[in-house]
Design an enzyme around this catalytic site. Sequence first.
Site, short mmCIF file in Angstrom:
data_model
loop_
_atom_site.label_atom_id
_atom_site.label_comp_id
_atom_site.label_asym_id
_atom_site.label_seq_id
_atom_site.Cartn_x
_atom_site.Cartn_y
_atom_site.Cartn_z
N SER A 280 74.77 -22.64 -29.61
CA SER A 280 74.96 -24.15 -30.35
C SER A 280 74.55 -25.64 -29.13
CB SER A 280 76.35 -25.06 -30.71
OG SER A 280 76.00 -26.29 -31.49
N GLU A 281 73.72 -26.49 -29.02
CA GLU A 281 73.39 -27.41 -27.32
C GLU A 281 74.31 -27.68 -26.85
OE1 GLU A 281 72.01 -27.88 -31.17
OE2 GLU A 281 71.46 -29.34 -31.03
N ASN A 282 75.08 -27.75 -27.41
CA ASN A 282 75.86 -28.44 -26.81
C ASN A 282 76.81 -27.64 -25.84
OD1 ASN A 282 77.49 -27.41 -29.00
ND2 ASN A 282 79.07 -28.46 -28.55
N SER B 272 71.95 -25.11 -21.28
CA SER B 272 72.01 -24.82 -22.36
C SER B 272 70.04 -24.90 -22.76
CB SER B 272 72.65 -25.76 -23.30
OG SER B 272 72.68 -25.51 -24.69
#
Lengths: 219, 219, 233, 233
Positions: free
Chosen positions: A46-48, A88
């Site tokens: 997840s990009e966070n 990320s």
Amino acid sequence: MALDKNGIAQRIAQEVQDGFYVNLGIGIPTLVANYVRTDIEVEFQSENGVLGMGPFPFEGEEDADIINAGKQTITTLPGASFFDSSLSFAMIRGKHVDLTILGAMEVAENGDIANWKIPGKMVKGMGGAMDLVASAENIIVAMMHTNKRGESKLLKQCSLPLTGVGCVTKVVTSLAVLEVKNNQFHLLERAPGVSVEEIQKGTAGTLIVNGEIPEMILS
Amino acid sequence: MALDKNGIAQRIAQEVQDGFYVNLGIGIPTLVANYVRTDIEVEFQSENGVLGMGPFPFEGEEDADIINAGKQTITTLPGASFFDSSLSFAMIRGKHVDLTILGAMEVAENGDIANWKIPGKMVKGMGGAMDLVASAENIIVAMMHTNKRGESKLLKQCSLPLTGVGCVTKVVTSLAVLEVKNNQFHLLERAPGVSVEEIQKGTAGTLIVNGEIPEMILS
Amino acid sequence: MINKKVKNVQEALQGVQSNMTLMLGGFGLCGIPENAIAELVKLEVRAVTCISNNAGIDDFGLGRLLQKKQIKKMISSYVGENDEFERQMLSGELEVELTPQGTLAEKCRAAQAGFPAFYTPAGYGTEVAEGKETREFDGKMYVLEPAFKADFAFVKAWKGDAAGNLVFKGTSRNFNPNMCGAATITVAEVEELVPVGTLDPDHVHIPGIFVQRIFQGKNYEKRIEQRTVRKKQ
Amino acid sequence: MINKKVKNVQEALQGVQSNMTLMLGGFGLCGIPENAIAELVKLEVRAVTCISNNAGIDDFGLGRLLQKKQIKKMISSYVGENDEFERQMLSGELEVELTPQGTLAEKCRAAQAGFPAFYTPAGYGTEVAEGKETREFDGKMYVLEPAFKADFAFVKAWKGDAAGNLVFKGTSRNFNPNMCGAATITVAEVEELVPVGTLDPDHVHIPGIFVQRIFQGKNYEKRIEQRTVRKKQ
């Protein structure tokens, strides 16, 4: 019969292969995790800032500091890691993520995608979508075949502001599985009970139908 | 009398101010740490990935995994941190390091510095020096005033391949403290017992002598 | 050890003025500098430009500054979940610059690391690239994006020490480390200010050199935007 | 969890061939992939290009490959401490590309993160910038440096798990994290391969996604180049 969101997610889950790192967008893509075969190894990014996402936490065990890009509380699996936003997107831009699944408002026959803005109406922002579609080589769009007014979302050309150009390789909709190549939508599979004619009717872009089109197999 | 290496280091130590992050090059600059006042707070950064370096380890306590950029075994002080090379040079390039002290083979009156290569003779490489001099705003060069053949190292123009252009602001040598500005060496201080004439004789670049030049005070 | 500790949020925000550009860490409401935001509301600074991935919700996070109309411009990647934001933007009161999330992170990191600009493929061929220099490398097109320039960066860490060293927890890390040292002054607030020497030097996420001021935060609410859970079976 | 574990160094180096470009972590002899280097000697691959900050010493580190004349070209920032290196370079047997250390690190990181090139002030006005594009930003000059392209990256970590997650110790971290994912295949050797789930997710330095193969290393010598000590008083 046209697939619902869970049906679309179920079909897309078949595209997930053993050893894949996968980024799931908000909406239908998030549901894909529920249908991935359990005999293969897959890690969700997840990009966070998390790799190795697990299921939602049990009631009472949610942690405000552990969320996914949809701001949902999540858990992590053994082997997970947390990292900053720059690293990320190094994973994403550097093509280390193997498969990106995201929703769309429109897809064009040349692979363009629009999913972040309706001028004058809705401006939520692109989040990480522009980075994802600009870098990923394996992008599957998950969406209903037509919008709420019954208009096709598979177009000759996008009418909304683009998220990325010529990047979508596959689309799984409520009606069909389509490959995007040579500026055309190539029909690969029909939703159970859905006819080629229905798909043709719902597709404003160039649709190529080659030979017998099989029905999806949703076990 | 001309200063030795320790004398030069001692004088440079006076330039280190409270709250400074300092990067020390190999050679004379390494000695500076021994002379910094103990009533001020200073942190030493080494570009191989450590902030908060302490003294050499006690015999038997050296750790092959904890070294400085000169490949010497070191220790760390409370509050230290380790990091990768990319973040280390983020500190340097991003101007977070307040003072850089390094050696040189030549310095020119326009602030150019040469310290990494003697064509056909010696090619050790620039290490981190080119990054340091290209980014630091506060660069002090520590060197003998003349080379082993008695030739000036403070020139009108460098003869050796450059490490950086117009970057040196101060030079502390065996004979003098000089400021580099307006394409001139401005004499600030003399080594104890060294005359202006001696300094003039050892300086090939333009030397500006304004008024009475005090002797360094080395307590 | 160079001491970065200040006594409270008031001292930490000294020098913040109207019309400044501020960076604020956090993703959604996760890892936001709650104390600094509350103080910005109190200080009544106006017409600030905020660089932050999101704009909070109506009554929390940067939404609190929006309510008071203290923000002139937002630079973000995603600004849903906020009605007041939408109202101000559509009415033209609020200027908004939407930036791809990875580009936003890298514009911070570029400022931190002394890079003036960088080439990214994100946004090529979209309105994000309009007016920007584009360039081909190895057959692929890229957009040139400049580093951010900001006056203050406000970050939130889990633990920190007086030397300014920071350690983050879970996904509350997000943009916070990338913003440290990316502004003239970086202010870190921490849930727990620990004695110098207790953080493992191998596990410091951000070395103190990137932080100018650090203080012990208070009364963290840490609200959850989307509480998703499953039942125990 | 995607399993990256291979049984030994032989399996880890499968596919390495002559004429390839290899990245090797380490600073001096600190944090070098000792097992991979020993295996490269055994495999007798020839004419390789090595990207590594240093070239080892005469009988250790990359010096071992130099002794066997397996290296065609070195890309490094500092190559002192090695007589055989100097001999091969001055005789023209060995090609050498000297690169500023920060540029070297960033050329790795750019490859890892999908940036085609970047602007750095290092080397402007020197022979390092000859033939390269230069450009002004805000009154300062920068040199455009391309990302590295490599076939294999060999890194050494302190601990790792089968998922490929890595943790480094002290200054043996150096270039190792920046090289992970910067080549087609990244091979990590670790002093201790720990069970998956035992590394703290907050303190993983390199997530496994950047690593293709990981193995438990053996017989680490960890030589010290400059043993500097003081006497107990």
